[in-house]
Design an enzyme around this catalytic site. Sequence first.
Site, mmCIF file in Angstrom:
data_model
loop_
_atom_site.group_PDB
_atom_site.id
_atom_site.type_symbol
_atom_site.label_atom_id
_atom_site.label_comp_id
_atom_site.label_asym_id
_atom_site.label_seq_id
_atom_site.Cartn_x
_atom_site.Cartn_y
_atom_site.Cartn_z
ATOM 1 N N LYS A 84 0.796 -1.290 0.019
ATOM 2 C CA LYS A 84 0.053 0.152 -0.057
ATOM 3 C C LYS A 84 0.955 1.252 0.096
ATOM 4 C CE LYS A 84 -4.015 1.708 2.554
ATOM 5 N NZ LYS A 84 -4.695 1.605 3.731
ATOM 6 N N SER A 159 -9.650 1.285 2.841
ATOM 7 C CA SER A 159 -8.808 2.196 1.876
ATOM 8 C C SER A 159 -7.686 1.471 1.213
ATOM 9 C CB SER A 159 -8.136 3.367 2.780
ATOM 10 O OG SER A 159 -7.263 2.635 3.861
ATOM 11 N N SER A 183 -9.509 -0.969 7.150
ATOM 12 C CA SER A 183 -9.300 -0.848 5.629
ATOM 13 C C SER A 183 -8.474 -1.929 5.306
ATOM 14 C CB SER A 183 -8.229 0.245 5.790
ATOM 15 O OG SER A 183 -9.037 1.549 5.611
#
Length: 496
Positions: A84, A159, A183
């Site tokens: 990420k 996310s 997330s």
Amino acid sequence: MPIAKESYASLTLEETLAGLRAGSFTASDLVGAALARIERFEPAINAMVTLDDAGAKAAAARWSRDAIPAGDAPNLSGVPVALKDNIMTRGFRTTCGSKILANFVPPYDAATVEKLRAAGAIIVGKANMDEFAMGSTGENSAFGATRNPWNPELVTGGSSSGSAAVVAYGGVPAALGTDTGGSIRQPAAFCGLVGMKATYGRVSRSGVGALGSSLDQVGPLTRTVRDNALLYDLIAGHDPSDSTSLEQPFTPTLGEIEDGVKGFRIAYDPGLLESEGVHRAHADAVRAVVAMVKDAGAEVAEVSLPLVKYGVAAYYIICACEASTNLARFDGVRYSVRETGADMWDTYSKTRGLGFGEEVKRRIMMGSYALSSGYYDAYYLKAAKVRRLFATEYEKLLSGVDAVLLPVTPAPPRPIGQKCTPLECYLGDVFTLVANMAGIPALAFPVGAHDGLPVGVQAMAGYFRESALYRLARTVEKNVKLPDAPWARPIPEGGK
Ligand code: GLN
């Protein structure tokens, strides 16, 4: 037996490691196939912010089978992975999904990245995400929304949108995400993956772009439960450079993962499944897990979880307060993008005004308001007290049971572009943020499919009981087969 290049994408992490060890393929074969698949899927999916083609190919070229540790030592030698884009990578752009960090190149690796590199992993690039990890759809990225590989008309969740999507379309067998209120688990569920949010303090936060520092954890997204445990075992453990990292001794979870759930006590709240807004398929998935664990020898207890309904309000105050403080450092002086104004204040305001997206500004305003004098007691302090209640209630509950089952989200993924209002979006986190508020571990894992989309369930356990969650999910996994998963589909024709 030689393995056809097109099939690498559907190999699990464990199968990939076994193939490398057996000499069925090399790291260069894998990286080449991964980059080719990523290139073909990206125009439709947009899972990656920055690819490191050159770095990944060079690392693969340096790899040889001798690099694989002897024996059973856990390693990722030669395996392509994605991160990420809020996890710092030395000398390689890390944007946190924001325009304000569009050119930011960190001078160091996050602690988890150091561990992955030491284990031999090859980082192919940085995955898309909601800006500063604020969001539940993947649409809040300055680099465009990520689409769901199961159905590109739908969101991936967020996310950690790109981390989930790149694993789901078979670009890499595993990725790291971060989870502040869901997330990792929510996009994992929307993409048919396994996602772990560990006990707060179990995985180092050092070198991670902070959202809510008292809630954030880094964790793995993978296609199988065993793969998830393997990666979790590699990144977990004490880190002196993170002051909230716990010194608690760590036992690898993979060794116990096949031990089953015989003798476990597993709880769920039947009333909660009937509540307004909970999709039938998501409630049924929890009931299906209840039946599976019963069959596997666990005892099931019905409990009530009355605090759940207070979670959204309290979490969004705490998270916004911490975010507003954490993001104060982005003023255009030390980091990346600067919009020069007439004087210092003008420069700050122009830089932040242009650099941050809408949701980030909303949280900064909510957080600053809730922390301002006169409002602090009414909002922040009250939310902190609710949080304490969560920790106490779940500690009590989880001292008597091995795990609690909940849906991951009330509803399935929305169509891309069908914006939810902030409140609608926030309400979707009602079941995941519980674990962050209480600091306990929680695992999302696929249980089946509905209307061609995967459906996940979440299990939470007491502090440091990640191993119980993996045993439970592994037991369930044996009964589950996801139809027509994108990682098993052939590479799309054409591309670009
Ligand atoms: N959707 C939640 C939020 O926007 C959770 C985010 C996260 O876990 N990073 O705050």
